[in-house]
Design a protein around this motif. Sequence first.
Motif, PDB file in Angstrom:
ATOM      1  N   ASP A  81     -17.081  50.117 -12.595  1.00  0.00           N
ATOM      2  CA  ASP A  81     -16.398  48.850 -12.866  1.00  0.00           C
ATOM      3  C   ASP A  81     -15.101  49.153 -13.609  1.00  0.00           C
ATOM      4  O   ASP A  81     -15.120  49.689 -14.724  1.00  0.00           O
ATOM      5  N   THR A  82     -13.966  48.813 -12.998  1.00  0.00           N
ATOM      6  CA  THR A  82     -12.660  49.073 -13.622  1.00  0.00           C
ATOM      7  C   THR A  82     -11.972  47.778 -14.056  1.00  0.00           C
ATOM      8  O   THR A  82     -10.759  47.757 -14.225  1.00  0.00           O
ATOM      9  N   SER A  83     -12.733  46.699 -14.201  1.00  0.00           N
ATOM     10  CA  SER A  83     -12.140  45.412 -14.559  1.00  0.00           C
ATOM     11  C   SER A  83     -11.695  45.417 -16.018  1.00  0.00           C
ATOM     12  O   SER A  83     -12.032  46.300 -16.809  1.00  0.00           O
ATOM     13  N   ALA A  84     -10.942  44.379 -16.409  1.00  0.00           N
ATOM     14  CA  ALA A  84     -10.370  44.312 -17.750  1.00  0.00           C
ATOM     15  C   ALA A  84     -11.440  44.256 -18.831  1.00  0.00           C
ATOM     16  O   ALA A  84     -11.261  44.807 -19.924  1.00  0.00           O
ATOM     17  N   GLU A 104      -8.386  44.261 -12.660  1.00  0.00           N
ATOM     18  CA  GLU A 104      -8.763  43.333 -11.593  1.00  0.00           C
ATOM     19  C   GLU A 104     -10.244  43.002 -11.688  1.00  0.00           C
ATOM     20  O   GLU A 104     -11.056  43.863 -12.057  1.00  0.00           O
ATOM     21  N   HIS A 105     -10.633  41.756 -11.364  1.00  0.00           N
ATOM     22  CA  HIS A 105     -12.041  41.365 -11.400  1.00  0.00           C
ATOM     23  C   HIS A 105     -12.861  42.280 -10.498  1.00  0.00           C
ATOM     24  O   HIS A 105     -12.408  42.681  -9.426  1.00  0.00           O
ATOM     25  N   GLU A 106     -14.096  42.596 -10.931  1.00  0.00           N
ATOM     26  CA  GLU A 106     -14.853  43.666 -10.269  1.00  0.00           C
ATOM     27  C   GLU A 106     -15.381  43.309  -8.883  1.00  0.00           C
ATOM     28  O   GLU A 106     -15.556  44.195  -8.050  1.00  0.00           O
ATOM     29  N   HIS A 107     -15.701  42.033  -8.608  1.00  0.00           N
ATOM     30  CA  HIS A 107     -16.294  41.662  -7.316  1.00  0.00           C
ATOM     31  C   HIS A 107     -17.424  42.643  -6.978  1.00  0.00           C
ATOM     32  O   HIS A 107     -17.419  43.295  -5.928  1.00  0.00           O
ATOM     33  N   MET A 108     -18.396  42.723  -7.881  1.00  0.00           N
ATOM     34  CA  MET A 108     -19.428  43.747  -7.796  1.00  0.00           C
ATOM     35  C   MET A 108     -20.249  43.679  -6.511  1.00  0.00           C
ATOM     36  O   MET A 108     -20.698  44.716  -5.986  1.00  0.00           O
TER      37      MET A 108
END
Length: 560
Positions: A95-98, A163-167
């Motif tokens: 996960d590279t989200s903020a 960017e939001h993860e959209h897992m």
Amino acid sequence: MGFDQLSNMWTAVFPLAVLLYYFFRKKYVTTTISSTLFWENSMRETKVSPYLKNLQRNALFYLQMAALLLLLFILLAPFLPKETVMDSHTVFVVDTSASMGVTDGDLSLFERNKEKMINLAEERAGNAISIITTGKEPSLLLRKETDTRAVLAAIDKLGVQYEHEHMARSIDFAKSIALQDGADVHIFTDFLDRSVFVESVSGITWTVHNNESPSVNIAIEKFGAVSTVDGTEAIIKLSNQSKSKQSGKVIIKNELTDESLSEQEFSVNEEADILLSFKGLPLLSAVSAVLQVQDDYQTDNEAFVMIGNESSEVIVDSQLHELVKKAFEAIGLTVTTGSVKKNAMARDQAMLVTNDPSFLLEGSDPILLLGRNDSSTEPVSGVVDSVNDSLFTIASINDIYVSAVYPPFEGYTTLASIDGKPFIQRSQRGDIIVLSDIALTDWPLHPSFPLFIWSTAETLRSANENVGTFTPNERKAVLTSGGSDGIEIFTIEDKYVVSYPNGRSFVAPSVPGVYKMIDGGTEKYLSVQLEPNEKVVSSGMSYRIGFVEVDSSGKKKAKV
């Protein structure tokens, strides 16, 4: 046999409660006693094993207990172990989200996850390792890489992309590369609920590394600013996501000069919101709000606003062709139709599309003029010839047919002509004039028509040199001059970021902030904002789905 959901063992209280109920339930039996001499003996027999007698010859009790015990058995999710060859493929979903920037001590959650990945990679040296990063478009950095040095180098280069993860997309991506041979998938995120794994996948084990430490966070949930006759007004909504009262200070700055303009202290109760307003600010084109508070997540403590005409509403004159309205709807704008009088009343809140030239002399915002209702047309023939202008960078109009045009406006710049007569003009204010009715052309039959409408809308909305607002790494076409040098992106401090050959390939920067865009020598501004989902910090316990135990022979026990 094992149980995967031992946390549901608490449901055993229900069959125990039923059992206790039957132990102490009063049961009256009618008994005929022939003489008072036998009364004492009869009472002694009744008191023998009084609790167990309540359970004898009671079919309803046994049915209830059987149903409750079966339900308990199902909730514990039983499985049978099966010996298979140990998987040699490990997949990291990162996960590279903020929100991965939340801190726990001296390190951020993302840095701690990198340490976990490095340890796992070293433990599994020689095994195949794949790395997937999250986002709207999940990226596969490595696929079945067996060189430990290459894996460690890839982990070291990982960074937060905001960017939001959209897992869900990343999990589906992981399944696609692990489904054939099986894999041990490790997901590194802040929080992922078990409900995502309702459907088990044979051969794949999942280990979810959540953020197990609850965090203190106060976020700028919403921030807006508008120009008024008295200057600039701003309003901020703060959200306290912690379980304690928090206090701090908000500072309003001119983002282009970094000058502090106003500040205000605040205090907000636990899990509550508060609104702060700032009035009497000078006229600004870019404004920022900085939240000074002691919390564990700094990224959502700053917000940016570009002030300008960013209206998404269009007022189309009812005298124009219906296809004009359809074209604006096709590009995602809110369209209303009405009379000229209604257009005059709404021009301050929306773009105006009309065929009445009198609006070229009213107001301060540019309009789109389609045709003229104050003159007649003249027949033309030939090919449309256009200049190198931003209106035509997305799609050319040279292949459309035009049967007649209206007389041109004196002193306006001609952008396209046909048969030596102006077809499209631009005024000094920025108005776009199309000197023909849509019904006199075959333009709506060409793909260039909605693209021209989009380019026109972007031109009218960006007359104040505001490119727009983007989310991190958002792919979106922007209107450019179409020059051979392309466009360049710089920070406010004039630090180079990236270049693009044209507006169609534009991807917004990943770090939130205000940026400069240099296009053909013209300087414009754009802002990158956090998505609302990235202003919330979550936490939860880590867990495993499909956990396996490896024995000394290199085999593992998996659930079946």
